[in-house]
Design a protein around this motif. Structure first.
Motif, PDB file in Angstrom:
ATOM      1  N   PRO A 110       5.586   9.611   3.634  1.00 22.56           N
ATOM      2  CA  PRO A 110       6.388  10.087   4.761  1.00 22.56           C
ATOM      3  C   PRO A 110       5.560  10.555   5.962  1.00 22.56           C
ATOM      4  O   PRO A 110       6.113  10.793   7.038  1.00 22.56           O
ATOM      5  CB  PRO A 110       7.159  11.274   4.155  1.00 22.56           C
ATOM      6  CG  PRO A 110       6.320  11.755   3.027  1.00 22.56           C
ATOM      7  CD  PRO A 110       5.606  10.541   2.490  1.00 22.56           C
ATOM      8  N   ARG A 111       4.259  10.680   5.807  1.00 22.68           N
ATOM      9  CA  ARG A 111       3.443  11.159   6.929  1.00 22.68           C
ATOM     10  C   ARG A 111       3.331  10.071   8.003  1.00 22.68           C
ATOM     11  O   ARG A 111       3.297   8.890   7.686  1.00 22.68           O
ATOM     12  CB  ARG A 111       2.045  11.550   6.434  1.00 22.68           C
ATOM     13  CG  ARG A 111       2.070  12.778   5.541  1.00 22.68           C
ATOM     14  CD  ARG A 111       0.692  13.131   5.020  1.00 22.68           C
ATOM     15  NE  ARG A 111       0.754  14.371   4.265  1.00 22.68           N
ATOM     16  CZ  ARG A 111       0.575  15.576   4.797  1.00 22.68           C
ATOM     17  NH1 ARG A 111       0.272  15.696   6.080  1.00 22.68           N
ATOM     18  NH2 ARG A 111       0.686  16.654   4.054  1.00 22.68           N
ATOM     19  N   THR A 112       3.260  10.485   9.263  1.00 24.48           N
ATOM     20  CA  THR A 112       3.158   9.502  10.343  1.00 24.48           C
ATOM     21  C   THR A 112       1.701   9.121  10.558  1.00 24.48           C
ATOM     22  O   THR A 112       0.834   9.972  10.752  1.00 24.48           O
ATOM     23  CB  THR A 112       3.719  10.044  11.663  1.00 24.48           C
ATOM     24  OG1 THR A 112       3.286  11.391  11.815  1.00 24.48           O
ATOM     25  CG2 THR A 112       5.226   9.973  11.691  1.00 24.48           C
ATOM     26  N   ARG A 113       1.457   7.837  10.504  1.00 22.58           N
ATOM     27  CA  ARG A 113       0.095   7.337  10.628  1.00 22.58           C
ATOM     28  C   ARG A 113      -0.051   6.632  11.962  1.00 22.58           C
ATOM     29  O   ARG A 113       0.658   5.676  12.246  1.00 22.58           O
ATOM     30  CB  ARG A 113      -0.204   6.380   9.482  1.00 22.58           C
ATOM     31  CG  ARG A 113      -1.605   5.871   9.486  1.00 22.58           C
ATOM     32  CD  ARG A 113      -1.986   5.252   8.169  1.00 22.58           C
ATOM     33  NE  ARG A 113      -3.348   4.754   8.284  1.00 22.58           N
ATOM     34  CZ  ARG A 113      -3.750   3.581   7.803  1.00 22.58           C
ATOM     35  NH1 ARG A 113      -2.915   2.807   7.168  1.00 22.58           N
ATOM     36  NH2 ARG A 113      -4.990   3.202   7.957  1.00 22.58           N
ATOM     37  N   GLU A 114      -0.980   7.120  12.759  1.00 23.23           N
ATOM     38  CA  GLU A 114      -1.187   6.511  14.077  1.00 23.23           C
ATOM     39  C   GLU A 114      -2.473   5.716  14.119  1.00 23.23           C
ATOM     40  O   GLU A 114      -2.859   5.223  15.166  1.00 23.23           O
ATOM     41  CB  GLU A 114      -1.222   7.612  15.144  1.00 23.23           C
ATOM     42  CG  GLU A 114       0.128   8.302  15.310  1.00 23.23           C
ATOM     43  CD  GLU A 114       0.025   9.578  16.139  1.00 23.23           C
ATOM     44  OE1 GLU A 114      -1.057   9.814  16.720  1.00 23.23           O
ATOM     45  OE2 GLU A 114       1.012  10.323  16.181  1.00 23.23           O
ATOM     46  N   ALA A 165       0.825  -1.208   0.000  1.00 21.37           N
ATOM     47  CA  ALA A 165       0.000   0.000   0.000  1.00 21.37           C
ATOM     48  C   ALA A 165       0.862   1.262   0.000  1.00 21.37           C
ATOM     49  O   ALA A 165       1.996   1.273   0.489  1.00 21.37           O
ATOM     50  CB  ALA A 165      -0.925  -0.007   1.214  1.00 21.37           C
ATOM     51  N   LEU A 166       0.268   2.316  -0.516  1.00 22.80           N
ATOM     52  CA  LEU A 166       0.945   3.607  -0.602  1.00 22.80           C
ATOM     53  C   LEU A 166       1.420   4.085   0.777  1.00 22.80           C
ATOM     54  O   LEU A 166       2.465   4.732   0.887  1.00 22.80           O
ATOM     55  CB  LEU A 166      -0.016   4.637  -1.220  1.00 22.80           C
ATOM     56  CG  LEU A 166       0.502   6.062  -1.312  1.00 22.80           C
ATOM     57  CD1 LEU A 166       1.707   6.143  -2.225  1.00 22.80           C
ATOM     58  CD2 LEU A 166      -0.591   6.995  -1.814  1.00 22.80           C
ATOM     59  N   CYS A 167       0.661   3.785   1.822  1.00 22.83           N
ATOM     60  CA  CYS A 167       1.032   4.229   3.174  1.00 22.83           C
ATOM     61  C   CYS A 167       2.475   3.833   3.512  1.00 22.83           C
ATOM     62  O   CYS A 167       3.154   4.537   4.249  1.00 22.83           O
ATOM     63  CB  CYS A 167       0.091   3.633   4.217  1.00 22.83           C
ATOM     64  SG  CYS A 167      -1.605   4.201   4.048  1.00 22.83           S
ATOM     65  N   CYS A 176      -0.510  11.943   9.128  1.00 21.50           N
ATOM     66  CA  CYS A 176      -1.323  11.243   8.126  1.00 21.50           C
ATOM     67  C   CYS A 176      -2.620  12.009   7.848  1.00 21.50           C
ATOM     68  O   CYS A 176      -3.305  12.458   8.765  1.00 21.50           O
ATOM     69  CB  CYS A 176      -1.638   9.847   8.664  1.00 21.50           C
ATOM     70  SG  CYS A 176      -2.976   9.014   7.831  1.00 21.50           S
ATOM     71  N   LEU A 177      -2.956  12.130   6.581  1.00 21.10           N
ATOM     72  CA  LEU A 177      -4.147  12.905   6.207  1.00 21.10           C
ATOM     73  C   LEU A 177      -5.434  12.227   6.666  1.00 21.10           C
ATOM     74  O   LEU A 177      -6.389  12.890   7.058  1.00 21.10           O
ATOM     75  CB  LEU A 177      -4.165  13.105   4.683  1.00 21.10           C
ATOM     76  CG  LEU A 177      -3.008  13.942   4.140  1.00 21.10           C
ATOM     77  CD1 LEU A 177      -2.980  13.884   2.621  1.00 21.10           C
ATOM     78  CD2 LEU A 177      -3.102  15.389   4.620  1.00 21.10           C
ATOM     79  N   LEU A 178      -5.438  10.901   6.625  1.00 24.19           N
ATOM     80  CA  LEU A 178      -6.631  10.175   7.084  1.00 24.19           C
ATOM     81  C   LEU A 178      -6.837  10.425   8.578  1.00 24.19           C
ATOM     82  O   LEU A 178      -7.955  10.614   9.048  1.00 24.19           O
ATOM     83  CB  LEU A 178      -6.454   8.677   6.794  1.00 24.19           C
ATOM     84  CG  LEU A 178      -7.669   7.763   6.892  1.00 24.19           C
ATOM     85  CD1 LEU A 178      -8.823   8.247   6.028  1.00 24.19           C
ATOM     86  CD2 LEU A 178      -7.295   6.348   6.492  1.00 24.19           C
ATOM     87  N   ASP A 179      -5.746  10.472   9.323  1.00 20.96           N
ATOM     88  CA  ASP A 179      -5.849  10.780  10.743  1.00 20.96           C
ATOM     89  C   ASP A 179      -6.376  12.196  10.972  1.00 20.96           C
ATOM     90  O   ASP A 179      -6.874  12.514  12.049  1.00 20.96           O
ATOM     91  CB  ASP A 179      -4.475  10.633  11.423  1.00 20.96           C
ATOM     92  CG  ASP A 179      -4.097   9.176  11.674  1.00 20.96           C
ATOM     93  OD1 ASP A 179      -4.972   8.299  11.490  1.00 20.96           O
ATOM     94  OD2 ASP A 179      -2.942   8.906  12.040  1.00 20.96           O
ATOM     95  N   ILE A 234     -10.299  11.853   3.421  1.00 17.74           N
ATOM     96  CA  ILE A 234     -10.480  10.487   2.944  1.00 17.74           C
ATOM     97  C   ILE A 234      -9.335  10.181   1.978  1.00 17.74           C
ATOM     98  O   ILE A 234      -9.406  10.471   0.788  1.00 17.74           O
ATOM     99  CB  ILE A 234     -11.856  10.311   2.275  1.00 17.74           C
ATOM    100  CG1 ILE A 234     -12.966  10.675   3.267  1.00 17.74           C
ATOM    101  CG2 ILE A 234     -12.034   8.885   1.782  1.00 17.74           C
ATOM    102  CD1 ILE A 234     -12.966   9.848   4.554  1.00 17.74           C
ATOM    103  N   CYS A 235      -8.268   9.606   2.528  1.00 22.52           N
ATOM    104  CA  CYS A 235      -7.085   9.260   1.745  1.00 22.52           C
ATOM    105  C   CYS A 235      -7.147   7.767   1.426  1.00 22.52           C
ATOM    106  O   CYS A 235      -7.339   6.945   2.322  1.00 22.52           O
ATOM    107  CB  CYS A 235      -5.820   9.575   2.539  1.00 22.52           C
ATOM    108  SG  CYS A 235      -4.305   9.226   1.603  1.00 22.52           S
ATOM    109  N   LEU A 236      -7.000   7.433   0.155  1.00 14.65           N
ATOM    110  CA  LEU A 236      -7.110   6.033  -0.258  1.00 14.65           C
ATOM    111  C   LEU A 236      -5.779   5.278  -0.172  1.00 14.65           C
ATOM    112  O   LEU A 236      -5.664   4.152  -0.650  1.00 14.65           O
ATOM    113  CB  LEU A 236      -7.681   5.937  -1.689  1.00 14.65           C
ATOM    114  CG  LEU A 236      -9.211   5.781  -1.787  1.00 14.65           C
ATOM    115  CD1 LEU A 236      -9.948   6.863  -1.046  1.00 14.65           C
ATOM    116  CD2 LEU A 236      -9.669   5.725  -3.234  1.00 14.65           C
TER     117      LEU A 236
END
Ligand code: SF4
Ligand code: SF4
Lengths: 154, 316
Positions: free
Chosen positions: B195-199, B189-191, B219-222, B226-228
């Protein structure tokens, strides 16, 4: 030719702790209800993936029923809440796809609610009879391209 | 010196962006052009259908097709190119899974034609023109390339990004070809490359890109966009999330995700929270999810013909 009345096909995902036991109780209590549903027992309604619902439709179901525990009763604490949110989103998606959201029904049924299971199943069958069979668009490769319209101004 | 491989690039129902995307290779493009012979590339050189018809079967080493299939002529052309080519590559999101023009499958062909003629357009020959000058007939629905012909490889993206184009060209020019069906992008997956931190925070709001100046590191979803990224193949270098825009899924879903919309619904249903879970939060949860105004267009922006089977419409 006499028309055979439409009998909707339903796939019912029932959690084993509540709705599944409720459906069993409806049977052992000899409550009469329509036999349109093919029950599939799952451990928790939270296990029901949106993919399964769509697979049921693609496989010919006219409706999909999901039975889970009442709020607060989920054996896995919050699986039913997750299901509720997923089904809410899925219904929005179905509406955009031109599939009536009413073809998916989520109900809380406890192990003691055999009568409720029979009632909601009756209601669901009636609703699906009103909606009619689900026809999904299939890609029709043999369908000819559109004819060219007559020339402008000639 | 062995003969240079013959390459063709063709556009069907596309926007031209895929043809232009080669320019992003920069000076490397000159090296590539020096190593190939262009058999057919309407966007770049003056070649005609009759030039293709004159070629021997399988005499083109590789044909890169971009665009969705929307007209009778598109279908004829890709069959012709298939016959003349050793390899056919679906180049870009349209050829791969239908792309943005595939969203038109939500309307019937009659609706589309009525709308066009309402705006003064008629698919008819120009005044004084011959019948054969008329635009080609419209197919009932838009389709991906693989709906019509065998596709050997895929370069995804809208348009494909230079690193992914480079992977294809490297394989074609070296002759070191992957197994048929290969998609020139990552399976992960792109995640993984963002470089964004996803929690994996809970989703407590849904915002559209114009409603928020996002924190540059989170992280934009955080943050409610709505990031796919979680369901989309990596390989593009996460250009959009790096620029503060959520991934819209142009590279296509990972093999694990399968149907991108259903996978996202599953994920968002798990993450969404409006206070403590329970009946008291149901209404607020629904309002939160209502802020996702167009799930279909959001999740299948590039892939509707590949995944979505709409309800039957009477006038189709
Ligand atoms: S994939 Fe994107 S860039 Fe390529 S033709 Fe389609 S819309 Fe244009
Ligand atoms: S911003 Fe998008 S791509 Fe990056 S980690 Fe978050 S969800 Fe994944």
């Amino acid at each position: 030719m006499p028309e055979t009345p439409f009998e909707p096909k339903i796939v019912a995902f029932l959690c084993r702790w509540c709705a599944g036991a409720g459906a069993d109780l409806a049977g052992t209590s000899r409550i009469a209800y329509p036999a349109n549903a093919v029950p599939i027992r799952v451990n928790c309604s939270g296990r029901v993936e949106p993919e399964w619902v769509m697979e049921a439709f693609r496989s010919g179901a006219d409706g999909v029923f999901i039975g889970g525990c009442h709020p607060g009763d989920c054996h896995y604490v919050s699986g039913n809440y997750k299901t509720r949110r997923r089904i809410y989103l899925l219904k929005k998606l179905l509406a955009e796809m031109g599939i009536e959201p009413e073809r998916v029904r989520l109900e809380w049924v406890s192990a003691t609610e055999g009568a409720k299971y029979a009632r909601v199943m009756k209601e669901f069958v009636a609703e699906l009879k009103r909606l009619g069979p689900l026809h999904l668009e299939r890609e029709e490769k043999t369908m000819p391209a559109s004819p060219v319209l007559p020339r402008v101004g000639s | 010196m062995p003969p240079r491989p013959r390459i063709a690039v063709y556009w069907t129902g596309g926007c031209g962006g895929c043809d232009v995307s080669f320019l992003e290779l920069g000076p490397a493009l000159l090296d590539v052009l020096a190593q190939i012979e262009i058999a057919f590339w309407p966007a770049l050189v003056d070649t005609k259908r009759s030039d293709v018809e004159a070629l021997a079967p399988r005499s083109i080493a590789a044909t890169l097709v971009n665009g969705t299939l929307r007209t009778e002529e598109n279908v004829e052309m890709v069959h012709l190119l298939r016959e003349k080519s050793e390899l056919v590559v679906a180049f870009g999101a349209c050829a791969y899974q239908g792309g943005v023009p595939g969203l038109a499958n939500l309307a019937t062909r009659d609706e589309i034609l009525r709308r066009m003629s309402g705006n003064g357009f008629r698919p008819s020959p120009p005044p004084g023109g011959e019948a054969e000058d008329a635009p080609p007939g419209l197919l009932p629905q838009a389709k991906s390339l693989a709906d019509e012909i065998t596709v050997d490889y895929v370069v995804p993206g809208c348009p494909p990004m230079p690193p992914l184009i480079g992977l294809l060209l490297g394989a074609l020019l070296s002759g070191d070809l992957p197994a048929p069906g290969h998609v020139f992008a990552h399976d992960k997956a792109l995640c993984e490359e963002c470089p964004r931190t996803r929690e994996e925070r809970k989703l407590t709001k849904v915002v559209r890109p114009h409603e928020l100046v996002p924190d540059p590191n989170v992280c934009l979803l955080d943050q409610g966009m709505i990031c796919l990224g979680p369901v989309t193949r990596g390989g593009c270098g996460a250009a959009c999330p790096k620029a503060g825009m959520p991934c819209t899924g142009c590279v296509g879903p990972t093999p694990n995700a399968g149907d991108p919309g259903l996978a996202m619904i599953s994920a968002l249903g798990s993450l969404a929270r409006a206070g403590e879970e329970g009946p008291g939060a149901f209404a607020a949860e629904d309002r939160l999810l209502d802020a996702l105004v167009d799930p279909l267009g959001t999740f299948y922006k590039y892939s509707l013909p590949a995944y979505v089977r709409t309800g039957k419409r009477s006038d189709r």
